[in-house]
Design a protein around this motif. Structure first.
Motif, PDB file in Angstrom:
ATOM      1  N   SER A  30      -9.584  -7.902  -1.032  1.00 38.40           N
ATOM      2  CA  SER A  30      -9.189  -6.583  -1.731  1.00 38.40           C
ATOM      3  C   SER A  30     -10.391  -6.474  -3.091  1.00 38.40           C
ATOM      4  O   SER A  30     -10.787  -7.430  -3.397  1.00 38.40           O
ATOM      5  CB  SER A  30      -7.853  -6.403  -2.350  1.00 38.40           C
ATOM      6  OG  SER A  30      -7.016  -6.734  -1.390  1.00 38.40           O
ATOM      7  N   GLU A  46      -9.694  -3.681  -0.678  1.00 36.51           N
ATOM      8  CA  GLU A  46      -9.045  -2.552  -1.615  1.00 36.51           C
ATOM      9  C   GLU A  46     -10.005  -2.281  -2.642  1.00 36.51           C
ATOM     10  O   GLU A  46     -10.992  -2.925  -2.900  1.00 36.51           O
ATOM     11  CB  GLU A  46      -7.932  -3.422  -2.489  1.00 36.51           C
ATOM     12  CG  GLU A  46      -7.294  -2.666  -3.579  1.00 36.51           C
ATOM     13  CD  GLU A  46      -5.985  -2.973  -3.723  1.00 36.51           C
ATOM     14  OE1 GLU A  46      -5.274  -3.118  -2.994  1.00 36.51           O
ATOM     15  OE2 GLU A  46      -5.444  -3.185  -5.004  1.00 36.51           O
ATOM     16  N   CYS A  55       0.712   5.319  -9.360  1.00 37.63           N
ATOM     17  CA  CYS A  55       0.120   4.820  -7.988  1.00 37.63           C
ATOM     18  C   CYS A  55       1.166   4.462  -6.993  1.00 37.63           C
ATOM     19  O   CYS A  55       1.960   3.602  -7.233  1.00 37.63           O
ATOM     20  CB  CYS A  55      -0.848   3.770  -8.404  1.00 37.63           C
ATOM     21  SG  CYS A  55      -1.992   3.426  -6.973  1.00 37.63           S
ATOM     22  N   CYS A  92      -6.110   5.663  -8.313  1.00 37.00           N
ATOM     23  CA  CYS A  92      -5.177   4.988  -7.061  1.00 37.00           C
ATOM     24  C   CYS A  92      -5.896   5.629  -5.782  1.00 37.00           C
ATOM     25  O   CYS A  92      -6.218   6.789  -5.929  1.00 37.00           O
ATOM     26  CB  CYS A  92      -3.779   5.766  -7.372  1.00 37.00           C
ATOM     27  SG  CYS A  92      -2.640   5.217  -6.118  1.00 37.00           S
ATOM     28  N   CYS A  93      -5.650   4.732  -5.031  1.00 36.76           N
ATOM     29  CA  CYS A  93      -6.295   5.293  -3.435  1.00 36.76           C
ATOM     30  C   CYS A  93      -5.294   6.046  -2.889  1.00 36.76           C
ATOM     31  O   CYS A  93      -4.370   6.262  -2.947  1.00 36.76           O
ATOM     32  CB  CYS A  93      -6.731   4.002  -2.711  1.00 36.76           C
ATOM     33  SG  CYS A  93      -8.113   2.970  -3.503  1.00 36.76           S
ATOM     34  N   SER A  95      -2.180   2.686  -3.214  1.00 38.38           N
ATOM     35  CA  SER A  95      -2.224   1.558  -3.541  1.00 38.38           C
ATOM     36  C   SER A  95      -3.700   1.173  -4.379  1.00 38.38           C
ATOM     37  O   SER A  95      -4.890   2.065  -3.871  1.00 38.38           O
ATOM     38  CB  SER A  95      -1.989   0.500  -2.439  1.00 38.38           C
ATOM     39  OG  SER A  95      -0.664   0.715  -1.890  1.00 38.38           O
ATOM     40  N   ASN A  96      -3.782   0.379  -5.279  1.00 33.81           N
ATOM     41  CA  ASN A  96      -5.010  -0.306  -5.431  1.00 33.81           C
ATOM     42  C   ASN A  96      -5.170  -1.672  -6.047  1.00 33.81           C
ATOM     43  O   ASN A  96      -3.993  -1.450  -7.476  1.00 33.81           O
ATOM     44  CB  ASN A  96      -5.793   0.832  -6.318  1.00 33.81           C
ATOM     45  CG  ASN A  96      -7.308   0.237  -6.700  1.00 33.81           C
ATOM     46  OD1 ASN A  96      -7.638  -0.707  -6.501  1.00 33.81           O
ATOM     47  ND2 ASN A  96      -8.141   1.305  -7.350  1.00 33.81           N
ATOM     48  N   CYS A 140      -6.094  -1.482  -1.041  1.00 34.18           N
ATOM     49  CA  CYS A 140      -6.433  -0.135  -0.782  1.00 34.18           C
ATOM     50  C   CYS A 140      -7.210  -0.253   0.541  1.00 34.18           C
ATOM     51  O   CYS A 140      -8.299  -0.898   0.519  1.00 34.18           O
ATOM     52  CB  CYS A 140      -7.483   0.382  -2.029  1.00 34.18           C
ATOM     53  SG  CYS A 140      -8.149   1.668  -1.764  1.00 34.18           S
TER      54      CYS A 140
END
Length: 954
Positions: A2, A32, A46, A63-64, A68-69, A145
């Motif tokens: 990530s 990510e 997020c 935030c993706c 999630s990130n 991500c």
């Protein structure tokens, strides 16, 4: 893997393509992205997580699309748990570097709960919040991500090695209790780890009392009150001590424990033992105990409690004055001894507790509803994990399947003893055959020893209270006796099997005596025999000594039903099978009882098996007529099986034909004539019936036949016949007509070459079993070079010939044909004419259409190549052949052969031929005569006799 990136974020379609490529390039680790802060606005949510924590800063990471990130989540956890708003540290793979350069943080090499785990793996790295540390693992809360990553925050466990760049923690400021220094307002009260205890400062303060600090507060013992944590052990002056102890074991062999009195530690207390409130022993606790000195007691468990019933055993110890008593323990007890019937098993307890025996198979509570469970009985010695009773004693379950000894047993073994103090063994007639180890599940065990009785024995090596679960199960117990496999069904008892290897079996009732709940013999036994060849007919005779007894033929050993066998029976047209399976039984009566009188219940006698069928072996069509134990094989298959050694050609007249020229010799041309091996062997049962092999070679009637015979292991009981079959049609459209069969009895001792004065459409060879006897070893008759003569010419293919034929035409012409089609042309084909008088020369008109690169035409005189004709075709010409003169004198010959051979070169598809017509021979008088008019050399021949069309010997 990530991570975070610092470059601008692509549009949605581009971003997905970029993510996919990065994900694949990262070898299936998670990608990510963390975004470099581009504004001062907080990213308040997020995915499924909201940023509600106060740390003086807003989360700088975006935030993706998948909610999630990893960098958003790690920043959020630091804000919530440390109260610190981290600076923007870029991608995840750079966080450890920024943290090392920042004086407010440390990067640890080992994980801690509440730290930020970092990794540089993958393109952008990964960060996560540590919530647990295991043996070589780290549990984290994290986000990831990528287009295929999970939504929002998840909890996951990684190997510690995955976080290869360390674990970030904030540096502490000011005094911290537990760092080894008594500083910054720490004292003995608020930080005893660094400052030590306050006890000894001359003041009874900070929660000290007489029990915790007698230096400052004085002693509590002797103050006349049982207070400040005093007990009878620490202060007998203030606290009275009742007897103490424990009941550690209530087993079949003994009841054991310990008891003492702190008011008088040296005294041996009296312990009273009761079962269900009734005292059964009174002992002194004066023995050696590993943990409690000389305060152990032990008493034998009385025989009155070995009744297979539940009892509550209680131990009570008298105090030092002998006036009062205290209960020091209570344990359950259940023991049994003696014998009982567990279906077909006889189980003896000596005495036993904690291990139960139960039958496995149809009808048992364990296997009754399970699919595919063997119908044959097995047994389970089982310790239930929830069973409160102690392990004790010995349990032996024995099965006696027949009246005669078995020579082996095959058992499916399930389960293992794990860590229990059990010695589990399989025994044959009381002797150890196999010890079952602690972990031996899922095995099939073969006991290769003979005996009358198989036993499963479980013996307790040391009595122990509350041991765990164990299951030693024997499933599908099969015995082997005189070629039969057999076993008792799970619901049967009191049945014994008596086997007669060459006849059948008896079912005998032997009701066990003195076993509770056993009325008589009932149930069933199964027996089966694995044979070397299939059968489709069973015949025999059943004699019943009991109206309820029955015998059935089963499709296989595990089948439930099959046709009954009654009186003299014959079951034919069965699906071909190679295992004979029978079920002999006697169901219980209306009252639930079995046979009350010992003796024969059922007898199966004169069992015979046979088959009818047709198949092909090389150039022979094979027919089995009520046959069993008779087989037809190719010479190669028979040689591979070791039935006979390889042999040469048909006879001396064709020996020379095996080497037509140097090139043919180099190719190793095989023997000429059709061959087959007829075998009579022990197929695991009686040998019986007739086997007929009819030669399939050429068209039209033959006038003579020649066979070379070799036999091995043949004894009385076998008959070998050659039969000529002639089908006489009424007219050209008749498909029926009459068939005439003639037979010649052939010798089958040693080695013979015989000629037969047989005529017909097809030649057959029959091997018949004419006596009913057991065949312990195989016998074989090898027919080498079986050849037929038509219109004066012997037709001789090589052993491996395929796609080669010969025909006789009007006017005495002979044609050799090679047909390359679905079957490739292989080997060679020769026609041979044996003349009575010697001749000097041969001439004929040759018309041919041969691909000479692939085929060779050879003329042989007395078996030696006199001319090899190779010229482009098609062609037609006159051919003159004569043997070379020796010493100026002409050489004479009696045998004329024409051979067509495949040379091995590529051959086109189609039909090719070489035709010899107007064949003439020159006599010693110099005159030429038609070959068809030259007298043939006739060997003495065995004469045929008429016989019935169908031969069903045996």
């Amino acid at each position: 893997m990530s991570g975070g990136q610092t470059r601008p974020w692509p549009r949605r379609a581009q971003r997905r393509a970029w993510l996919t490529g990065a994900w694949l390039a990262a070898s299936l680790l998670v990608l990510e992205v963390a975004v470099q802060p581009g504004s001062s606005l907080a990213i308040g949510q997020c995915g499924n997580q909201k940023d509600t924590c106060k740390c003086g800063k807003s989360n700088p990471y975006l935030c993706c699309d998948n909610g999630s990130n990893c960098t958003w989540w790690a920043w959020h956890e630091a804000c919530c748990n440390w109260g610190i708003g981290l600076p923007g540290w870029g991608n995840a793979n750079t966080w450890h570097s920024y943290a090392k350069q920042n004086p407010n943080f440390s990067v640890l090499s080992t994980p801690e709960v509440g730290s930020i785990a970092t990794s540089t793996k993958g393109q952008y790295g990964h960060v996560a919040w540590v919530v647990g540390v295991g043996n070589g693992t780290v549990s984290v809360r994290e986000m990831n991500c990528c287009g295929t990553c999970s939504y929002g925050m998840i909890t996951r466990t990684h190997p510690t090695s995955y976080f290869n760049s360390g674990f970030i923690v904030p540096k502490q400021k000011g005094p911290v209790c537990g760092q080894g220094g008594c500083e910054g307002g720490e004292n003995c009260s608020n930080c005893p780890q660094d400052c030590g205890s306050c006890c000894g400062n001359g003041k009874c303060d900070n929660g000290e009392h007489c029990a915790s600090c007698s230096k400052d507060c004085g002693a509590c013992c002797g103050n006349g009150a049982c207070d400040h944590g005093e007990t009878c052990g620490s202060c007998g002056k203030d606290c009275a001590c009742p007897p103490k102890g424990g009941l550690e074991l209530a087993a079949c062999g003994a009841t054991r424990g310990w008891a003492s009195d702190d008011n008088d530690p040296g005294k041996a207390l009296i312990v009273r033992l009761r079962a269900d409130g009734k005292e059964f022993d009174k002992v002194a606790a004066s023995g050696d105990h590993p943990s409690h000195g000389k305060h152990a007691f032990s008493a034998a468990t009385p025989a009155s409690l070995l009744d297979d019933l539940h009892h509550d055993v209680t131990a009570l110890a008298e105090d030092d004055s002998g006036k009062d008593e205290a209960t020091i323990g209570e344990l359950p007890l259940r023991c049994r001894q003696g014998a009982r019937a567990d279906g077909p098993w006889r189980t003896v307890a000596s005495p036993i507790s904690g291990v139960e025996a139960r039958v496995r198979g149809v009808g048992s509570p364990v296997d009754g509803a399970a699919a595919g469970v063997s119908r044959l009985c097995g047994l389970d010695h089982r310790r239930d994990g929830a069973d409160p009773y102690a392990l004790s004693g010995e349990l032996t379950s024995c099965l006696r399947p027949g009246t005669q000894p078995f020579d082996g047993a095959l058992i499916d073994l399930v389960g293992g003893t794990a860590e229990l103090p059990l010695a589990v063994t399989l025994r044959v007639d009381g002797a150890l055959s196999r010890a079952i180890g602690p972990k031996e599940p899922g095995q099939t065990v073969m006991l290769d020893r003979s005996g009358h009785q198989l036993c499963l024995q479980s013996a307790v090596k040391s009595e122990v209270q509350g041991a765990g679960e164990v299951e030693i199960a024997l499933r599908s117990v099969r015995f082997h006796t005189d070629g039969w496999w057999h076993g008792v069904e799970a619901t049967g008892h009191g049945l014994r099997l008596q086997l007669r290897a060459a006849e059948g079996a008896n079912l005998i009732a032997e009701p066990p005596e003195g076993l509770p709940g056993v009325v008589g013999a009932s149930g069933a036994v199964r027996l089966w025999r694995v044979l070397e060849e299939p059968f489709d007919l069973v015949r025999g005779r059943v004699e019943s000594g009991d109206v309820r007894a029955e015998a059935r033929l089963l499709a296989h050993a595990e089948a439930d039903e099959g046709p009954p066998l009654l009186g003299t029976f014959e079951l034919s047209r069965l699906p071909p099978r190679s295992t004979l399976c029978l079920r002999l039984g006697r169901p219980t009566g209306p009252d639930g009882g079995g046979a009350l009188v010992a003796g024969p219940l059922l007898a199966i006698q004169d069992l015979r098996l046979a088959r009818h069928g047709d198949w092909s072996v090389g150039a022979f069509d094979v027919t089995a007529i009520a046959s069993f134990g008779l087989r037809a094989l190719t010479v190669a298959a028979a040689t591979a099986a070791g039935l006979q050694a390889p042999s040469g050609g048909i006879d001396k007249a064709t020996e020379g034909a095996k080497q037509p020229g140097a090139e043919a010799a180099a190719q190793g041309l095989p023997a000429f004539g059709r061959s087959v091996v007829l075998v009579a062997s022990d197929p695991g049962w009686w040998t019986t019936g007739t086997l007929r092999a009819a030669l399939r070679d050429g068209e039209g009637r033959y006038e003579r036949a020649r066979l070379s015979l070799r036999s091995a292991g043949v004894t009385a009981g076998l008959a070998l016949r050659a039969i000529g079959m002639l089908h006489d049609k009424v007219d050209a459209t008749d498909s029926g007509g009459q068939e005439t069969v003639q037979a010649v009895a052939l010798p089958i001792t040693g080695q013979d070459t015989v000629e037969l004065a047989l005529a017909g459409d097809r030649l057959g060879v029959e091997l018949s079993w004419i006596e009913g006897q057991w065949r312990p070893s195989p016998a074989s008759v090898r027919l080498e070079g079986v050849a037929l003569r038509r219109a004066g010419w012997w037709s001789l293919p090589s052993a491996d010939a395929s796609g080669l034929f010969d025909t006789r035409l009007d006017g005495g012409a002979v044609r050799l044909v090679a047909q390359q089609g679905p079957t490739a042309v292989v080997g060679a084909r020769m026609v041979l004419r044996e003349l009575l008088a010697p001749h000097r020369a041969l001439r004929f008109r040759l018309r041919q259409h041969l691909p000479l690169a692939a085929l060779r035409l050879v003329v042989l005189l007395d078996g030696a190549p006199a001319a090899i004709l190779e010229e482009p075709g098609p062609s037609e010409r006159e051919v003159l052949v004569q043997p070379a003169a020796v010493g100026g004198k002409p050489t004479l010959f009696k045998d004329v052969g024409i051979l067509l051979q495949r040379k091995g070169a590529p051959m086109p598809s189609g039909e090719f031929f070489a035709e010899a017509s107007h064949v003439e021979v020159q006599g010693q008088d110099g005159k030429w005569r038609a070959l068809a008019q030259a007298k043939l050399r006739e060997a003495p021949a065995l004469k045929p006799v008429a016989m019935p069309v169908a031969v069903t010997a045996g």
